[in-house]
Write an enzyme that holds these catalytic residues in place. Structure first.
Site, PDB file in Angstrom:
ATOM      1  N   GLU A  80       0.865  -1.174   0.000  1.00  8.85           N
ATOM      2  CA  GLU A  80       0.000   0.000   0.000  1.00  8.85           C
ATOM      3  C   GLU A  80       0.905   1.228   0.000  1.00  8.85           C
ATOM      4  O   GLU A  80       1.798   1.336   0.856  1.00  8.85           O
ATOM      5  CB  GLU A  80      -0.908   0.011   1.233  1.00  8.85           C
ATOM      6  CG  GLU A  80      -1.885   1.171   1.236  1.00  8.85           C
ATOM      7  CD  GLU A  80      -2.778   1.194   2.466  1.00  8.85           C
ATOM      8  OE1 GLU A  80      -3.577   2.143   2.593  1.00  8.85           O
ATOM      9  OE2 GLU A  80      -2.675   0.272   3.296  1.00  8.85           O
ATOM     10  N   ARG A 113       5.868 -13.305   9.629  1.00  4.78           N
ATOM     11  CA  ARG A 113       6.469 -12.004   9.353  1.00  4.78           C
ATOM     12  C   ARG A 113       7.845 -11.930  10.000  1.00  4.78           C
ATOM     13  O   ARG A 113       8.203 -12.760  10.851  1.00  4.78           O
ATOM     14  CB  ARG A 113       5.587 -10.873   9.884  1.00  4.78           C
ATOM     15  CG  ARG A 113       5.401 -10.880  11.390  1.00  4.78           C
ATOM     16  CD  ARG A 113       4.568  -9.701  11.840  1.00  4.78           C
ATOM     17  NE  ARG A 113       5.254  -8.447  11.576  1.00  4.78           N
ATOM     18  CZ  ARG A 113       4.680  -7.251  11.653  1.00  4.78           C
ATOM     19  NH1 ARG A 113       3.389  -7.151  11.945  1.00  4.78           N
ATOM     20  NH2 ARG A 113       5.361  -6.152  11.426  1.00  4.78           N
ATOM     21  N   LYS A 132       4.594   1.041  10.777  1.00  2.00           N
ATOM     22  CA  LYS A 132       4.644   2.266   9.979  1.00  2.00           C
ATOM     23  C   LYS A 132       4.296   3.481  10.831  1.00  2.00           C
ATOM     24  O   LYS A 132       4.898   4.552  10.694  1.00  2.00           O
ATOM     25  CB  LYS A 132       3.684   2.173   8.798  1.00  2.00           C
ATOM     26  CG  LYS A 132       4.168   1.298   7.651  1.00  2.00           C
ATOM     27  CD  LYS A 132       3.177   1.365   6.498  1.00  2.00           C
ATOM     28  CE  LYS A 132       3.610   0.483   5.336  1.00  2.00           C
ATOM     29  NZ  LYS A 132       2.637   0.536   4.221  1.00  2.00           N
TER      30      LYS A 132
END
Length: 617
Positions: free
Chosen positions: A72, A317, A327
């Site tokens: 994204e 992850r 983020k």
């Protein structure tokens, strides 16, 4: 549909893969089993993403598999994304496939072309191209908004979606929780005709933001809360960086993502474990958009997407000690000026790692070494640092730099060598060059005065100390053997000069080099040709291995000594460094000429990694 350049090649063309055999993992086993069974052998590819009719007109897909990396564009990529990039692009490369770079740009309020460009640059820098061609443009979810809307209308007509006018709070309460089932919306049993009419009113801007959503009609009693009629479209009046103000309704990520995969004929949709609970909806949606349905009025609809549908697989992850990958928290560090920007060399962003001196090869090695698993675990930061050392050991040119200089005066130089004489010296730039390659040679001079590290002299040496102290001999590396005679101090007792005499006929590389035995050689830089340089000594950004664990404020774990700037003196060969050139400063570590601030008239070097891990002590 997209009008991208057709993907004519079946392979990505990143930097050559390492020759060593890849370690098997569960993703490789899945891919190999699918290839053996021919699971996707019937796929066709029309050169660009598209629906079932589009691909039916294409040729058999030249790519054996298709994977995708779907960021994204709402921030800078970090080391966790680097792992995903290496997995997706690497698997496509290794199995004769194609990996797509696709922007999941369904949230216009948080997305920007700055992030788009930074992501493109990061993937290229890591050594990969995408979509089957070196010149192909990335794909974008927004390219498929027309199809997504058409698919939503199909779901409504088939009775699989409805418009809900409950408030967000009402939907939250009625959704239930893990101990109690959800409650059906009072709008759940509207007719398809009513839902279609209202949904088109949403599209045409006739309703306020947040006043209603389109929801999939699945099962409000499902034990998987994600299957309790998830929202798939919301009203959001926001200018999109790609489509402008064309739309005032936008698809939700969980709805858009499987559609994007299907339009692009992805075979293996690889994501991290937090999406595992979303897989049932992924499969539910693709099944309903692939199947053919006969409506009550006798119309036959559906078959919008080509079969076979993509399959989603989840892997763990990256959890790296001394690092945060949120983020939001990384943005806080930037906007609160705890770091100098997204590319601060202490940041775990790809742009930060690059500026720190990390190489694509080191990051690819790291991704391969930590492997792919189904369960979360922690990787020690030293593993990442070790991969960089390995890569630079045989590649980085050597150079001498004095980071904490004090002047060494050779008091008998003028008598022995001649007043003002500068003796040329050389050393190999690569002590261990690859087979068949001759090492470049570094040139520098030695004279009466040289710079040495302040720690290389002790008036009263501790036990085992082998460097300079009165009466001891050492070699100036690449130069002469010298004997220390003492030092001078200022009024405060601070040593201002170290004094020594040069031992004639002991120059390195001459017949007399071994005539005097010494127990140590020290690095140095000549006063006559040394170059001043700014050296940024970077350390880990956090002092805690898990800086955001246990609900504590991660800011409290910031390392107050994560950056120390010194004025160093480097040998003349380093004056020719270009931005991003990497070196080993002998005895100190690996350094990189800063890709932003380094200039010939003002050299700036960043510490990439030390010669050995000092954090374990």
């Amino acid at each position: 549909m997209s009008t991208q350049t057709p993907a004519n090649a079946a392979h990505n063309t990143p930097a050559a893969a390492p020759e060593a055999a890849k370690t098997s993992n569960f993703l490789r086993q899945i891919i190999e089993a699918d290839l053996e069974k021919g699971t996707y052998a019937s796929r066709r590819w029309a050169g660009t993403p598209g629906d079932a009719a589009h691909h039916a007109a294409g040729e058999p897909d030249p790519a054996r598999i298709r994977t995708r990396f779907p960021p994204e564009p709402n921030g800078y990529l970090h080391v966790g994304h680097a792992k995903s990039i290496c997995i997706n692009f690497g698997l496509a490369r290794d199995y004769g496939g194609v990996c797509h770079l696709r922007f999941d740009d369904t949230n216009p309020e948080k997305e920007d072309t700055e992030y788009v460009n930074s992501i493109i640059d990061a993937v290229k820098w890591l050594g990969f191209d995408w979509n089957g061609s070196k010149d192909a443009a990335p794909y974008q979810a927004s390219d498929y908004f027309d199809f997504m809307y058409r698919a939503a209308e199909h779901l409504i007509e088939a009775g699989h979606a409805y418009v809900d006018e409950q408030t967000a709070e009402q939907m939250r309460v009625n959704r239930g929780d893990f101990s109690k089932p959800g409650v059906d919306s009072p709008f759940r049993n509207r007719t398809p005709a009513d839902n279609l009419r209202i949904f088109r009113e949403m599209r045409d801007g006739k309703h306020e933001d947040g006043s209603m959503v389109l929801r999939a009609k699945i099962d409000m009693a499902s034990p998987n809360i994600n299957m309790r009629d998830p929202a798939i479209y919301r009203i959001r009046r926001a200018t999109h960086h790609n489509t402008g103000d064309t739309w005032c309704i936008y698809p939700m990520y969980t709805y858009a993502h499987p559609i994007e995969d299907a339009l692009e004929q992805i075979t293996h949709s690889l994501c991290t474990l937090e999406f595992e609970d979303q897989r049932p909806f992924y499969d539910w949606l693709l099944e309903r958009l692939t199947e053919v349905t006969t409506l009550p009025d006798g119309r036959v609809v559906g078959g919008l997407l080509a079969a076979p549908a993509p399959r989603q697989y989840e892997f763990a992850r990256l959890n790296l000690t001394y690092v945060i990958t949120s983020k939001r928290k990384l943005a806080q560090l930037v906007y609160d000026h705890k770091v100098s920007g997204w590319d601060d060399p202490r940041m775990p962003t790809i742009v930060g790692l690059r500026r720190r001196g990390y190489t694509p090869a080191a990051i690819q090695t790291f991704a391969e070494r930590i492997g792919v698993t189904k369960s979360d675990s922690w990787i020690d930061y030293s593993t990442l640092e070790g991969c960089l050392r390995e890569d630079l050991e045989l590649k980085a040119h050597r150079g001498m730099a004095v980071l904490n200089p004090v002047k060494l005066v050779l008091t008998n130089w003028d008598d022995v060598m001649g007043a003002g004489h500068l003796e040329p010296c050389t050393l190999p730039a690569l002590p261990h060059p690859p087979e068949g390659v001759e090492s470049p040679v570094r040139h520098f001079t030695i004279g009466k005065e040289v710079w040495i590290e302040r720690e290389d002299f002790e008036e009263v040496p501790p036990k085992g100390y082998k460097r300079l102290f009165p009466g001891n001999k050492v070699r100036l590396k690449g130069g002469y053997v010298i004997e220390c005679t003492g030092s001078t101090k200022d009024a405060n007792g601070v040593i201002t000069e170290v004094l020594a005499t040069v031992v004639p006929d002991t120059k390195s590389g001459t017949p007399g080099a071994d005539s005097v035995k010494v127990k140590a050689a020290i690095t140095w830089v000549g006063v006559a040709d040394g170059v001043n340089a700014e050296v940024r000594m970077y350390d880990r950004l956090f002092v805690d291995a898990h800086p955001d664990a246990g609900g504590k404020d991660f800011i409290e774990s910031l390392n107050p000594n994560s950056l120390k700037v010194v004025t160093a003196i480097v040998e003349p060969s380093l004056a020719n460094a270009k931005p991003d050139d990497k070196f080993q400063f002998e005895r100190h570590g690996y350094f990189v000429a800063d890709r932003i601030d380094h200039k010939a008239e003002k050299p700036v070097f960043n510490l990439a990694v030390g010669l050995k891990d000092s954090w374990g002590k």
